[in-house]
Design a protein around this motif. Structure first.
Motif, mmCIF file in Angstrom:
data_model
loop_
_atom_site.group_PDB
_atom_site.id
_atom_site.type_symbol
_atom_site.label_atom_id
_atom_site.label_comp_id
_atom_site.label_asym_id
_atom_site.label_seq_id
_atom_site.Cartn_x
_atom_site.Cartn_y
_atom_site.Cartn_z
ATOM 1 N N PHE A 1 -15.220 -0.509 -2.582
ATOM 2 C CA PHE A 1 -14.794 -1.902 -2.696
ATOM 3 C C PHE A 1 -14.001 -2.326 -1.460
ATOM 4 O O PHE A 1 -14.258 -3.368 -0.860
ATOM 5 C CB PHE A 1 -13.969 -2.065 -3.980
ATOM 6 N N TYR A 2 -13.049 -1.479 -1.039
ATOM 7 C CA TYR A 2 -12.247 -1.810 0.143
ATOM 8 C C TYR A 2 -13.121 -1.917 1.379
ATOM 9 O O TYR A 2 -12.955 -2.816 2.209
ATOM 10 C CB TYR A 2 -11.175 -0.730 0.367
ATOM 11 N N PHE B 1 0.823 -1.200 0.000
ATOM 12 C CA PHE B 1 0.000 0.000 0.000
ATOM 13 C C PHE B 1 0.864 1.261 0.000
ATOM 14 O O PHE B 1 0.535 2.264 -0.618
ATOM 15 C CB PHE B 1 -0.956 0.023 1.201
ATOM 16 N N VAL C 1 -13.685 2.328 -5.932
ATOM 17 C CA VAL C 1 -12.632 1.494 -5.344
ATOM 18 C C VAL C 1 -12.636 1.628 -3.826
ATOM 19 O O VAL C 1 -12.421 0.650 -3.100
ATOM 20 C CB VAL C 1 -11.253 1.879 -5.926
ATOM 21 N N VAL D 1 -15.007 -5.118 1.360
ATOM 22 C CA VAL D 1 -14.142 -6.251 1.687
ATOM 23 C C VAL D 1 -13.966 -6.375 3.197
ATOM 24 O O VAL D 1 -13.911 -7.470 3.749
ATOM 25 C CB VAL D 1 -12.770 -6.082 0.991
ATOM 26 N N LEU E 1 -8.381 -2.414 9.017
ATOM 27 C CA LEU E 1 -7.244 -1.982 8.197
ATOM 28 C C LEU E 1 -7.660 -1.348 6.873
ATOM 29 O O LEU E 1 -7.183 -0.259 6.534
ATOM 30 C CB LEU E 1 -6.284 -3.152 7.972
ATOM 31 N N LEU F 1 -0.012 -7.082 3.422
ATOM 32 C CA LEU F 1 0.406 -6.074 2.448
ATOM 33 C C LEU F 1 1.915 -6.064 2.288
ATOM 34 O O LEU F 1 2.445 -5.386 1.424
ATOM 35 C CB LEU F 1 -0.066 -4.680 2.887
ATOM 36 N N LEU G 1 -6.626 2.302 5.282
ATOM 37 C CA LEU G 1 -6.004 2.483 3.973
ATOM 38 C C LEU G 1 -6.797 3.491 3.154
ATOM 39 O O LEU G 1 -6.246 4.336 2.458
ATOM 40 C CB LEU G 1 -5.931 1.153 3.228
ATOM 41 N N ILE H 1 -4.142 -4.187 -5.414
ATOM 42 C CA ILE H 1 -3.716 -4.340 -4.017
ATOM 43 C C ILE H 1 -4.887 -4.865 -3.185
ATOM 44 O O ILE H 1 -4.719 -5.750 -2.337
ATOM 45 C CB ILE H 1 -3.209 -2.995 -3.462
ATOM 46 N N GLY H 2 -6.102 -4.334 -3.458
ATOM 47 C CA GLY H 2 -7.284 -4.777 -2.727
ATOM 48 C C GLY H 2 -7.530 -6.270 -2.887
ATOM 49 O O GLY H 2 -7.755 -6.980 -1.907
ATOM 50 N N TYR I 1 -4.828 -8.245 -1.082
ATOM 51 C CA TYR I 1 -5.014 -8.197 0.368
ATOM 52 C C TYR I 1 -6.177 -9.085 0.785
ATOM 53 O O TYR I 1 -6.113 -9.795 1.798
ATOM 54 C CB TYR I 1 -5.250 -6.760 0.813
#
Lengths: 491, 120
Positions: free
Chosen positions: B46-47, A133, B43, B50, B74, A190, B78, A180-181, A184
């Motif tokens: 999306f994180y 990240f 995006v 998740v 986490l 990461l 981010l 990266i998502g 992870y």
């Protein structure tokens, strides 16, 4: 103190950027920028020496140990790239925006230094970090600063070039973020090394395939791999010449480093080249880049645009070296990263010299300039020979390794392609040389050499490219150690 | 897991495509930036998707509460950084659009192309 070198490498330019904005006075800012660049170059050389002697360095940021904390990791490859980036920056930063070719009013020059220092900090950060990240964050820091720098060109087209660069660069950066998502999500980590260890369990899942696809396409956009290179020619052509030199020498090189790191360290040769067969895609794309870039360069009427298309072509050599996935191929790619950074940086600086005197990079205005600015054009010729790959220049060393890799892989047609493309480079370099030396300017011929403050750095880069064409211990020698490390053969 | 169980991901993909479409199809530079924003926001969603754990709560340690299921914090952290990156990109993009408008008198891509062709 010395155990904190990895973090100082990034922190010094990162902190000097806002400091430059506070100092404001140009002479002081120039000194500050030079001090920062010189310190960061000294650190990277110290890191390289230490890595070569004692092996990789792991630095836990803030005392939080990996894989939970952010790790800065210096191995042979990253130390090598750090040296290239900080070395070129140390030569270029004291110059400032140069004379002419930029739209900055005097009194606002400290903004330029701040942006250049930020770009440098971002590029060094991408190279040194061991956290995925963190890679994204530093990539975006350097890209944001680059958009601003490109937009400073004196032509209003520079603004449009910067806008296109911003749109394409952001799509690339966001793709990296998506990748990266996914990675992870599948592995829960990461940290690059940790990721590499956990990948084999989930490798067969389609999510990992998507992760690799997004990461590699995103990085390829930043690297300007054909056909994702559309932003590059205009950005390099309309940016201030010193910025073109900086970006051509460092930004795409760091993207290449990142691609190599992802392919070899994280995902692994067996997966990328064995299971996915990336070679089948990368070979034709590299060749297409080499030829399309060189052919486009031949048609240009502006020297900066000519050099920009030549960069597209040279990036083709970089990815070609990577796609062999062999020791000599990867060595060729990495040593070309080094050599091309010096050569193209020097060439763009030679253009900066001419622009400082005559204010134009149009080929038509370069008639007879060889007699007016003999030292500048001598540097251009030496750099041009490096692009062609004439023996005795750095370009020859990289092409030697690439041809060797092609023959080792039993693909003589690729070796022939490399040689044929060198002939195209002869054509576009010759166009400039012919105009500069053999065309009549149609006016009085007075010697008007560029100021020493520009000519000196030009010759430092060109001189280095000639030096490393003969003495290859620190270029090809280190590159082959880095390649061996990536491929997992030898130390 | 069924397709319906993944509805949030389909929504994110739809949002992402809307953003990309605006980015590619619109001539107006400011609208392009808006498209870019939608693309980035998808995006971020999306994180966050998740990170969600069904029935999970906020990841705060409470004395004597025993074992609790909590969502992964986490990705949220981010995304704070990614939001900052997105804001900076928007600022730089809009700044460039302002400068383009001052230099050309327009922010329409086709108009800019015409002006660039007319001016060798």
């Amino acid at each position: 103190m010395s155990e904190h070198l990895p973090v100082l490498q990034v922190v010094i330019p990162l902190l000097c950027a806002p400091l430059a904005l506070l100092v404001r006075r140009e002479a002081a800012v120039r000194t500050l920028a030079f001090a920062a660049a010189a310190a960061s170059f000294a650190i990277s050389v110290a890191l390289l020496v230490s890595v070569l002697a004692d092996g990789p360095i792991s630095y836990p940021l803030g005392g939080w140990y990996p894989p939970l904390g952010i790790e800065y990791r210096v191995d042979t490859l990253s130390a090598f790239v750090l040296c290239v980036v900080s070395g070129v920056a140390a030569v270029l930063l004291p110059l400032g925006p140069g004379r002419g070719g930029h739209g900055l009013p005097s009194g606002r020059l400290h903004w330029f230094y701040a942006a250049l220092l930020l770009a440098q900090a971002g590029l060094l950060g991408v190279t040194i970090t061991g956290d995925l990240f963190n890679v994204f964050v530093f990539l975006e820091i350097s890209s944001l600063a680059s958009y601003v720098l490109v937009g400073l060109g004196s032509d209003r087209r520079a603004l449009r070039a910067a806008f296109t660069y911003l749109v394409m660069g952001t799509i690339g950066g966001t793709f990296v973020l998506i990748g990266i998502g996914f990675a992870y999500q599948m592995t829960g980590t990461l940290n690059l090394d940790d990721l590499a260890q956990r990948l084999p369990e989930v490798r067969h899942k389609s999510t990992m395939l998507a992760a690799f696809a997004f990461l590699s396409v995103g990085v390829s956009l930043k690297l300007a791999v054909f056909p994702l290179h559309q932003w590059l020619p205009n950005a390099y052509a309309y940016a201030p010449p010193v910025v073109s030199a900086f970006l051509a020498a460092t930004a795409t090189k760091v993207a290449y480093y990142l691609l190599a790191r992802l392919v070899f360290t994280v995902f692994g040769v067996a997966y990328v080249f064995g299971e996915l067969g990336l070679g089948w895609l990368l070979f034709p794309l590299s060749l297409a880049a080499i030829f399309a870039g060189a052919l486009a360069a031949i048609r240009q009427t502006d020297v900066k645009k000519l050099l920009a298309y030549s960069s597209v072509s040279q990036i083709g050599y970089l990815t070609l070296g990577l796609s062999f996935a062999s020791l000599s191929g990867l060595t060729g790619g990495l040593v070309h990263l080094f050599n091309h950074a010096l050569t193209k940086g020097g060439l763009f600086l030679a253009v900066a010299c001419v622009v400082a005197r005559s204010g134009s990079s149009r080929l038509d205005d370069w008639r007879g300039i060889g007699r007016r600015m003999p030292w500048t054009m001598a540097a251009f010729v030496a750099g041009g020979l490096g692009l062609i790959g004439v023996p005795g220049t750095a370009g020859f060393v990289s092409k030697w390794y690439l041809v060797q890799a092609a023959l080792e892989a039993g693909r003589a047609e690729l070796a022939l392609g490399i040689l044929a493309s060198s002939l195209l480079a002869v054509v576009y370099v010759w166009r400039v040389v012919e105009t500069a030396y053999f065309r009549d300017p149609g006016g009085p011929e007075t010697r008007a050499e560029a100021p020493l403050s520009l000519l000196g750095p030009t010759w430092v880069l060109i001189g280095a490219s000639l030096y490393f064409g003969v003495f290859t211990e620190w270029s090809a020698g280190v590159a082959s150690k880095a390649a061996a490390m990536l491929l997992g053969v030898g130390p | 897991m069924t397709l319906a169980g993944h509805w949030i991901y389909w929504a994110i993909v739809a949002l992402m495509m809307v953003g990309l479409y605006v980015l590619i199809a619109r001539e107006n530079l400011v609208k392009k930036i808006m498209g870019l924003n939608l693309f980035q926001v998808s995006v971020i969603l999306f994180y966050v998707a998740v990170a969600k754990v069904r029935g999970g709560t906020a990841p705060i340690l409470v004395e004597g509460a025993g074992d609790v299921v909590y969502s992964n914090p986490l990705p949220h952290v981010l995304m704070l950084t990614a939001i900052v990156v997105g804001v900076s990109l928007t600022a730089v993009g809009l700044g460039l659009a302002v400068r383009i408008r001052a230099a050309y008198g327009s922010v329409e891509e086709d108009e800019l192309d015409r002006l660039d062709e007319a001016d060798p």
